[in-house]
Enzyme design. Structure first.
Site, mmCIF file in Angstrom:
data_model
loop_
_atom_site.group_PDB
_atom_site.id
_atom_site.type_symbol
_atom_site.label_atom_id
_atom_site.label_comp_id
_atom_site.label_asym_id
_atom_site.label_seq_id
_atom_site.Cartn_x
_atom_site.Cartn_y
_atom_site.Cartn_z
ATOM 1 C CB SER A 103 -0.025 -6.538 3.116
ATOM 2 O OG SER A 103 -0.562 -7.152 1.970
ATOM 3 C CG ASP A 151 -1.178 0.637 8.456
ATOM 4 O OD1 ASP A 151 -1.919 1.527 8.922
ATOM 5 O OD2 ASP A 151 -0.025 0.857 8.062
ATOM 6 C CE LYS A 171 0.784 1.262 4.530
ATOM 7 N NZ LYS A 171 1.583 2.450 4.899
#
Length: 283
Positions: free
Chosen positions: A106, A138, A13
């Protein structure tokens, strides 16, 4: 019978902007940021086990097996779903650690979504995102898989549709400590909140940039070099630096010039993560 297997992408990202509004009583910082995904990332392969064991077969330097975010995500999901199955996990790692492009978060999100599918848990996105938040601020945006304006510590998400340029991403060979940057006395912590929706174009400042570029000359150098060709920005607390280009050809040309001396890659910006596109194709 061979165990069910699944290979999924774990995308990077970018923070297209990052404003720090203040410090909260719990020590975390109140943020506003804009997340967009890249069509570039790690690949994680999962194979179901029937003995309940969770094993990550890829070793990470300096990260004990049980401390790895992938293993922690799998164990939390297993515990909270009371699932008796286990999992073997392999990762083809290309995203840098401490790069500000969300590698660990992620990986955790890909693990939650992959195991929800393989273990047939039937959890919805809200439930997976709430579990993800306990692993890191995140993680929820990767679980939800859509570009978003984020508030709070980064967990309050509003889907957005920014332009999807091609990016040159430079990877200075330093790992930036997020905790170190957020505790720096010179960090800007009083940016006024953006109240307009949708977020106006041109809000591209990262409040961490002055502190990171002061502390890390390698990051400063990457910003200066990329800044000769386009607006160069820092993602997260770094170390990665990026800039947008209208075409792959232009991005490739600049990347070829810069990667003679620096590590980097070219990737397309994407408002729907490649993980979610892959999961959709499995339905």
């Amino acid at each position: 019978m061979t165990a069910p297997r699944l290979t999924l992408p774990s995308p990077a990202k970018l923070n297209l902007m990052l404003h720090i509004l203040g410090r909260r009583e719990d020590g975390y910082h109140e943020l506003q940021t804009l997340f967009q995904f890249l069509d570039y990332g790690d690949e994680i392969t999962f194979a179901v086990r029937d003995d309940g064991v969770i094993r990550l077969h890829t070793e990470f330097d300096g990260v004990p097996h049980d401390s790895n975010l992938i293993v922690r995500a799998a164990k939390k999901l297993q515990e909270q779903s009371a699932c008796s199955l286990g999992i073997d996990i392999w990762i083809d790692k290309i995203l840098p650690m401490g790069g500000g492009i969300g590698g660990g978060s992620s990986n955790a999100a890909t693990t939650l979504l992959g195991l929800n599918h393989l273990w047939r848990l039937g959890w919805d996105e809200d439930r997976l995102a709430a579990l993800g938040l306990t692993l890191g601020a995140d993680v929820p945006v990767f679980v939800r898989g859509h570009a978003a304006f984020a508030e709070g510590v980064g967990e309050k998400l509003t889907p957005v549709e920014p332009a999807e340029p091609w990016y040159v991403v430079l990877v200075p060979q330093v790992s930036v400590s997020t905790a170190e940057i957020f505790s720096d006395p010179l960090l800007t912590r009083n940016t006024p909140p953006i109240k307009v929706r949708p977020v106006p174009e041109g809000n591209s400042r990262n409040d961490c940039l002055p502190v990171v570029s002061r502390r890390y000359p390698e990051v400063r150098n990457a910003l200066n070099l990329l800044g000769n060709f386009t607006e160069a920005k820092l993602t997260g607390t770094g170390s990665c630096v990026f800039g947008g280009f209208p075409s792959k050809a232009e991005a490739d040309k600049v990347s070829a010039l810069l990667t003679e001396t620096l590590t980097g890659f070219v990737a397309k910006g994407s408002n729907v993560s490649m993980l979610h596109r892959k999961l959709q194709s499995l339905l």
